[in-house]
Scaffold this motif. Sequence first.
Motif, PDB file in Angstrom:
ATOM      1  N   GLY A 554       0.795  -1.219   0.000  1.00 23.97           N
ATOM      2  CA  GLY A 554       0.000   0.000   0.000  1.00 23.97           C
ATOM      3  C   GLY A 554       0.827   1.270   0.000  1.00 23.97           C
ATOM      4  O   GLY A 554       2.059   1.260   0.105  1.00 23.97           O
ATOM      5  N   ALA A 573      -1.777   7.808  -3.647  1.00 25.46           N
ATOM      6  CA  ALA A 573      -2.716   7.365  -2.624  1.00 25.46           C
ATOM      7  C   ALA A 573      -4.139   7.680  -3.082  1.00 25.46           C
ATOM      8  O   ALA A 573      -4.764   8.650  -2.633  1.00 25.46           O
ATOM      9  N   GLU A 577      -4.965   7.300   1.535  1.00 28.79           N
ATOM     10  CA  GLU A 577      -4.302   6.589   2.621  1.00 28.79           C
ATOM     11  C   GLU A 577      -3.255   7.470   3.308  1.00 28.79           C
ATOM     12  O   GLU A 577      -2.977   7.310   4.495  1.00 28.79           O
ATOM     13  N   ARG A 739      -4.128   1.710   8.038  1.00 25.65           N
ATOM     14  CA  ARG A 739      -4.979   2.054   6.905  1.00 25.65           C
ATOM     15  C   ARG A 739      -4.851   3.514   6.486  1.00 25.65           C
ATOM     16  O   ARG A 739      -5.081   3.844   5.323  1.00 25.65           O
ATOM     17  N   HIS A 740      -4.493   4.384   7.432  1.00 24.12           N
ATOM     18  CA  HIS A 740      -4.464   5.809   7.107  1.00 24.12           C
ATOM     19  C   HIS A 740      -3.375   6.512   7.902  1.00 24.12           C
ATOM     20  O   HIS A 740      -3.139   6.206   9.080  1.00 24.12           O
TER      21      HIS A 740
END
Length: 781
Positions: A554, A573, A577, A739-740
């Motif tokens: 990611g 992103a 993210e 996730r963020h």
Amino acid sequence: MTALPGETPGTVGTDTPQDTVSPPEAGAEGPEHAEAPDAPDASHAPDVSDAPDAPDAPDASEGGESSGTPADEDDDAGGDAEDAGAEAAADAAPAGAAPAAELSEAQAELAAQRELRERIEKRKAEKAAPIAAGTGLSGTAADLLAAVRAVESGEKAGTAFFDRPAATPASRRPAPAAAQPPRATAPEAVPTERTTTPEALDAVRAVLTEGGAPEALARPAVGALGEQAAELLRSDPWQLLSVPGVRPEQADGFARALLGADCGPDDGRRTAALVGWLLERAALQGHTALDADAVRTALAERAVGDPDAAVRDAVEEGVALVFQEGDEPSADDAGAADGEAEDTEDTEDADVAREPVQVLLGLDRYALAEESLADGLARLVNACEKVADWAEAAAAAPGPSAAELIRTTAAAGLVAHSGGEAARAEPAALIAAARGLGLRALGATHSEDGRRRLAAATGDPDTAVTLSGLLSGAQGPGRDEDGALALDLLVVLDAPQLDVEGAAVLVEALADGARLVLSGDPGVLGSAGAGRVFADVLASHACPQVVSRTPDPGPIGELVSGIGIGELNQVDAPGKEVVIVPVRDAGEAVHRTVQLVADSVPRAFGIPAEETQVITVGHGGAAGTRALNEALKQRLNPGPGRFGGFDPGDRVVHVPAPGRAVPGVVLSADAEGLRLDCGGVPVVVPQERVESSVRHGWALSAHQAAGMRWPAAVVVLPGDAAQGLSRPWVYTAFGRGERHLSVVHGVDQALPHAVAQVPAQERTTRLRPLLEALPTPDAAS
């Protein structure tokens, strides 16, 4: 809204290079270890920098968290004692003591070496009883070892016996093959306060008052010096430097008040105490030893007239040990220097090949821990028996890196495994494979959050424990009849968080023939305690090494991977993210942080506020953890703070022992103390320890957050944080979000500069040369 970190405009940042943090060789007080300016208040636990039992570190406004500097962030020493100590005395040094008898440097070093070798031989003789090697430890490691022994003896919880002498168990034999059922997870124990008699406290208060020092130092003085603290302070006032948070100028003023004209800057009591103080400060920065020249320079800056004599006296008094690193001149070399016939070309070649000798000074506790750890690791390397066939397990591994780790562990007693967050699946596969072969295999993590993630990766909650829970006996399989951990394979995740004393206790607890895998990410911030165990093991090549080829997935993984090699790259992103939020000043940084945690992140990603962690550089300053915690509490859980500044529902961080920061939530309070839920583990903090060991935890420092992850992370970089940034700090902070990641960015070009040009602080340790000197025939270079 996604942008390249470092390219967002900012008005309060700086592009000035940060001075690298080095050992306190000039006696200069670095900003990260300066006295905390903020006094404790009713709603926040006191600062933690140098005093024994407060959880906050120095302020960001005083330098923030320096790269890899444990005393900046580990919430384990500071507070009332430090604030009180700041009032103790003025900064002046009396003059007048006669210098010690002079010796040549060569004579001094030879005498010191003889004494060192005698001590080492004595310690090695004492190691015939295995666990006796741990009796020289202190701090967290000593507390854990005492708890272990109490559990082994079948008595009460180990915390009840921290002040009792430990019994020596029977000599160790290899752990038996029969498996034992794992124990149920028990609540983690909270260390009890060291009991002191009212008479001892009254006597110390009287001496402190006579010397002009604050009475608030009485309890920490008794804790540091024992029941005879009053007599010790009266005969040697500079023993006050043994109290965390007290500085030399304060001890000097105390001594002048008690001794008058009988004390001077070269008083042997003063110089010995200063040497010990310098080495203790170095330990707070992660060093287990200091260059002798650096110590001499620091003593000279403290008005010591003859630093050479002061160092020799400190060694003779046993305050410090002296070590030599490098090649000593041989007898032939000495003869050639005296005029013996030698081939000129050979002599020049020898001079080029010979390394200069570095003389180090260190405290006995760290020297013993490093020697014990080196011996223990060599024992694991050489005693491992390859009795199981791991080929089929390696073939069934989920990936090539996991298969390589399984094959390597099958053939070695000690293995070093390095990789990022995604690479944690490889130790999980190893544990599952070993258990499938009938071996007693377990994984130990730095935090309760890490334990849950490891258990999810293996699919079996019985395969994961916290390292503190394993050593205390609260978690894990317990001990065999010889007192060793009933394990055939132990995988330690988050290995960079291992300090040298804790690692020595751990290795001593493993049976002959057991396998140990140290796994972690070399890019994160180092341990809160002294030493750099994982880095030294990697650098020494004392064992096989497996480097994971599994990248972190990611946009966040891509961003963090670039930071690890010194590049702050723009990442794609599409799902936001990674988000950069530019701010102009610290006030706006606090406002935008609260807005992100309370509104933006929950609305955009469905991540509630309680699953978003704020991370900032320091505890002080206009956008440090104190200011952010106050603002976040007002927004997320307002209340009067009726339980010592806390209300039910408050997010807190609990510091049960130096170097350990455990996030939790306040449940309630009663006569027994403050009741917390720390990751599903109930904890009761006694009333007298609440102020010193519990603080609000919506915002943490990066050292506190190491070894843990949250669904979302908000990293706050106000303008005054620029000097506290480094590549390991950014790498650690940016990697805490799953996730963020939101970056509240107010440091302008200081962020890319830190990533590209401010590497980890080097720590001076002796473990690497000790490992390199030990015979390890099974090691791979």
